[in-house]
Design a protein around this motif. Structure first.
Motif, PDB file in Angstrom:
ATOM      1  N   VAL A 214       0.832  -1.199   0.000  1.00  0.00           N
ATOM      2  CA  VAL A 214       0.000   0.000   0.000  1.00  0.00           C
ATOM      3  C   VAL A 214       0.868   1.251   0.000  1.00  0.00           C
ATOM      4  N   ALA A 215       2.003   1.194   0.709  1.00  0.00           N
ATOM      5  CA  ALA A 215       2.869   2.369   0.771  1.00  0.00           C
ATOM      6  C   ALA A 215       3.393   2.751  -0.610  1.00  0.00           C
ATOM      7  N   ASP A 216       3.737   1.740  -1.426  1.00  0.00           N
ATOM      8  CA  ASP A 216       4.222   2.034  -2.779  1.00  0.00           C
ATOM      9  C   ASP A 216       3.109   2.615  -3.633  1.00  0.00           C
ATOM     10  N   ILE A 217       1.906   2.075  -3.464  1.00  0.00           N
ATOM     11  CA  ILE A 217       0.764   2.593  -4.240  1.00  0.00           C
ATOM     12  C   ILE A 217       0.479   4.033  -3.844  1.00  0.00           C
ATOM     13  N   GLU A 218       0.502   4.317  -2.533  1.00  0.00           N
ATOM     14  CA  GLU A 218       0.212   5.674  -2.067  1.00  0.00           C
ATOM     15  C   GLU A 218       1.269   6.648  -2.572  1.00  0.00           C
TER      16      GLU A 218
END
Length: 820
Positions: free
Chosen positions: A745-749
């Motif tokens: 999720v951190a990479d997507i955000e």
């Protein structure tokens, strides 16, 4: 140590009261813990003579005595002791006297209708024994009736209970305290005179073999024949009793007396039993470490299994005594003993400490050896014991053997500078009442003459190297172990001169105290963790040794449970969480700031960490849940941690992690800030929860304090830049898509933020779903994106292109399938 005031006055000329002496010693570094005034134990007790004894008319076990106490007429006293008889001298508590030991005020009273005017005392009633079988009878054949009985009972003394510091082994003796008092008061010191003794040094009947020179550098063995074993003289028993030592017989009491007088432990063997136990008339005394499997029954009747750390005294290589601690039962002095072997030795302090600890022993002898006895005075103490044995037990010294493995260094020379003395100690008050005099008359420096006087009083020898400026100081043998450097001599000068005679001065340059940057930021970390509901806890840095190869293990631990330094903080927090649950206190949400230790190629590595544990239901009232406990979820625990980082002004990213064996491999994340690894957060490992009986929803984290402080010390974190608030309305868009589970999720955000540009104000994940209608290997994520401008209201035509670029970036980088 218990110091007899009367005994001390025989060694040094004292004009001080016991109370003043206690205050003087306390100011000199020997704290007086208690003052036992024995004179009050028998105040009003006099010598009486029983003139007549008749049976009590109304009681079989009572006697009616007529006792002469020096009054015009005899006193009638009812006595219940079986050993009362006419013609004996006894201690009598007169009317009006008070016996504090038994809390009894003597008043006239009737016992079975017979008046009684006092009480004939036993030793228990005046505090000299715990229990007595009858009244005390003075052994003297003729005494003056009515005289004070306290000198005859040994109750004309005051006992000072003095505590000395660990480096002052010489203070564990009467001679040592007498030397100290003489130095403090300037009084004359009178040590016991030792007459010449004829000693045959024929080595044929006795030889000494020392195999461990470091453990025992000196051993003296003396054979005394034709001794008489009997109770000690009353004066000797009273002195031992005042020191808290039980009287046994003449020989044993003399060894204990010399221990108290000179601080040198001695031990007496029955020579006949010793040779019988050794299996030969030719006796070789030795000192060595015990071998595995050897045993010894000591004087306390304990059969002890000896370890390889235990130092023993041997007779023809058979263990007969625990060196420096306790003798053996098989060779102890008994009533039929006629020949004894007196042992006097010097043992290494560390060796005796380990040896006694291996046997769980702590004796008066081992306490002195552990601090270090004075090797130079060993012959004096031995000579003193031989003198007393020949005088009191009638023995004849027939042979003495001495074993010495190396030259014992008992002197040391230290250079002392007067300039350094005054530099360290500062100005002094030149006279009493100096505070009321002009400063130039009241304040000065220590003079060379005063320094020389103090050091000579302490037994030091001085050689002037520079007239009145520099000395070469030779330390006396009994202070060899604690006077090692120039600063030690300076401390002694200040102690003897009097700490209260130095001026109260402040540094010329003073400034207000303040916290360093790290201290200030660490306090802020504490406040933030407490603000989110965590309680600070502290644990010992010492833990039980584990199988971890990089753990720092102690070479000489006190206990097995504290044999290594902790490699991490989380285990202790989990144990605290478990303990609170078991005690019915509920879940413990706690954190700890502490240091952890490990070992690498360069040595021991120390790192400061912050760790915490969270779980249970943090809500105080549960009425909204129908009384049911609702444990926090993984995301709620993560939210508490996020709240900490937000308050500290730090942006943290989470990445999947599997390295911590205490945490769930599928529910653990590593924490990163600006490319630096900050720590780990996750749910406890299922196997660990099962072993400890913990609930499923328990979470832990570990953070590196140095990384946290570095990030908090950044300028933007210390002083956050002001952001102008937009007065224009926002335009929000939702976006939902399927994405492969391997993407974080951190990479997507991060990609959304980059694609959204300056118009994107906030990004929030508000839904995650896995299950029905979701392709295998994927999950559904739903985000809310808020767009806003600082200078205008955004239109759909302005927002839609930016939002479309976000969609395209996600499709390109993460192969997402849009649902909306």
């Amino acid at each position: 140590m218990r110091i007899s005031f009367n005994w001390l006055r025989e060694l040094v000329e004292l004009t001080l009261t016991p109370e003043a002496l206690g205050e003087l010693l306390t100011m000199a570094g020997f704290e007086m813990e208690d003052l036992e005034d024995r004179r009050t134990w028998a105040e009003g007790v006099v010598v009486g003579k029983v003139l007549d004894r008749q049976p009590h008319p109304n009681a079989d076990k009572l006697s009616v005595c007529q006792v002469d106490i020096g009054a015009p007429s005899p006193s009638t006293i009812v006595c219940g002791a079986a050993n009362v008889q006419a013609g004996i001298y006894v201690p009598v508590a007169t009317i009006g006297s008070y016996l504090p030991v038994i809390d009894l005020k003597i008043r006239p009273r009737k016992l079975r209708d017979v008046p009684s005017e006092g009480m004939i005392c036993s030793l228990a009633e005046v505090g000299l024994e715990k229990e007595s079988n009858g009244i005390h009878i003075f052994p003297q054949e003729s005494l003056q009736v009515g005289m004070d009985a306290r000198p005859l009972l040994g109750l004309d003394d005051v006992i000072l209970d003095i505590t000395s510091t660990a480096n002052r082994a010489d203070a564990l003796s009467m001679v040592g305290i007498a030397r100290e008092v003489a130095a403090l008061t300037g009084a004359a010191l009178t040590l016991p005179e030792l007459p010449e003794l004829a000693i045959d040094s024929d080595q044929q009947a006795l030889t000494i073999a020392l195999s461990h020179p470091d453990a025992c550098p000196i051993f003296m063995g003396t054979v005394i024949r034709d001794v008489t074993i009997a109770p000690s003289p009353e004066w000797l028993q009273r002195r031992l009793q005042a020191a808290g030592t039980r009287a046994i017989n003449t020989i044993v009491d003399i060894t204990n007396y010399v221990l108290l007088e000179w601080g040198q432990p001695l031990h007496a063997f029955d020579d006949d039993r010793l040779r019988a136990d050794a299996g030969s008339n030719s006796l070789t005394m030795g000192v060595r470490f015990a071998r595995a499997g050897e045993t010894l029954t000591t004087l306390d009747s304990q059969n002890r299994m000896l370890s390889e750390q235990t130092l023993v005294i041997t007779a023809n290589d058979r263990p007969v005594s625990l060196a420096g601690a306790m003798g053996g039962e098989a060779t102890e002095v008994h009533p039929e003993t006629q020949t004894i072997l007196l042992e006097a030795a010097v043992f290494d302090p560390a060796t005796i400490r380990r040896s006694a600890r291996s046997q769980g022993l702590r004796t008066e002898a081992s306490a002195r050896y552990e601090r270090g006895v004075n090797a130079a005075e060993l012959p004096i103490a031995c000579h003193r014991a031989l003198q007393l044995i020949t005088e009191l037990a009638g023995g004849t010294v027939v042979t003495q053997a001495v074993g010495t493995t190396k030259a014992s260094v008992t002197t040391r020379t230290i250079e002392l500078r007067l300039e350094r003395v005054n530099q360290i100690l500062g100005p002094i008050e030149l006279a009493d009442g100096a505070r009321n005099l002009p400063e130039e008359q009241a304040i000065g420096e220590l003079s060379a003459a005063e320094v020389e006087r103090i050091l000579k009083a302490l037994g030091c020898e001085l050689l002037s190297l520079t007239e009145g400026e520099v000395w070469s100081v030779t330390v006396p043998p009994y202070r060899y172990r604690d006077l090692e450097r120039e600063i030690d001599l300076i401390e002694e000068i200040a102690r003897v001169y009097g700490y209260n005679k130095f001026c109260d001065t402040l540094p010329n340059k003073t400034e207000f105290g303040y916290l360093s940057a790290d201290q200030f930021l660490t306090q802020r970390i504490h406040r933030v963790f407490q603000a989110v509901g965590l309680t600070e806890v502290l644990h010992y840095s010492l833990v039980k040794k584990s199988s971890e190869e990089n753990q720092v293990v102690l070479a000489n631990p006190l206990f097995v449970e504290y044999s290594a330094l902790r490699p991490e903080l989380l285990t202790a927090l989990i144990e605290a969480f478990q303990y609170n649950l078991e005690q019915g206190n509920g879940a413990l949400n706690a954190y700890e700031v502490g240091r952890v230790f490990s070992r690498d190629e360069e040595g021991v590595v120390e790192i400061d960490m912050v760790a915490g544990v969270m779980g249970g239901d943090p809500q105080q009232g549960r009425w909204v849940n129908g009384g049911r406990e609702q444990a926090i979820t993984w995301f709620e625990a993560k939210g508490m941690l996020d709240s900490v980082f937000q308050r500290l002004g730090i942006g943290v990213e989470y990445q999947p992690d599997r390295r911590n064996p205490l945490l769930h491999p599928g529910r653990t994340a590593s924490l990163w800030v600006r490319g630096n690894r900050l720590g780990t957060f996750g749910q406890l490992h299922p196997q660990l929860r099962q072993e400890r009986g913990l609930p499923d929803q328990v979470y832990g984290f570990e953070l590196r304090l140095d990384v946290l402080l570095d990030q908090m010390d950044q300028e933007d974190a210390l002083t956050p830049p002001f952001r102008v608030y937009s007065t224009y309305p926002a335009s929000d868009r939702d976006i939902a898509f399927f994405v492969p589970t391997q993407f974080a999720v951190a990479d997507i955000e991060r990609t959304i933020w980059k694609a959204g540009g300056t118009l994107l104000e906030s990004v929030q994940l508000f839904d995650e779903y896995r299950g029905e209608n979701v392709p295998e290997g994927k999950r559904s994520l739903a985000w809310r994106l808020v767009y806003r401008s600082l200078d205008r209201t955004l239109t759909d035509e302005e927002v839609e292109p930016v939002h479309q670029s976000v969609r395209e970036a996600l499709e390109e980088k993460f192969q997402v399938v849009l649902r909306s």
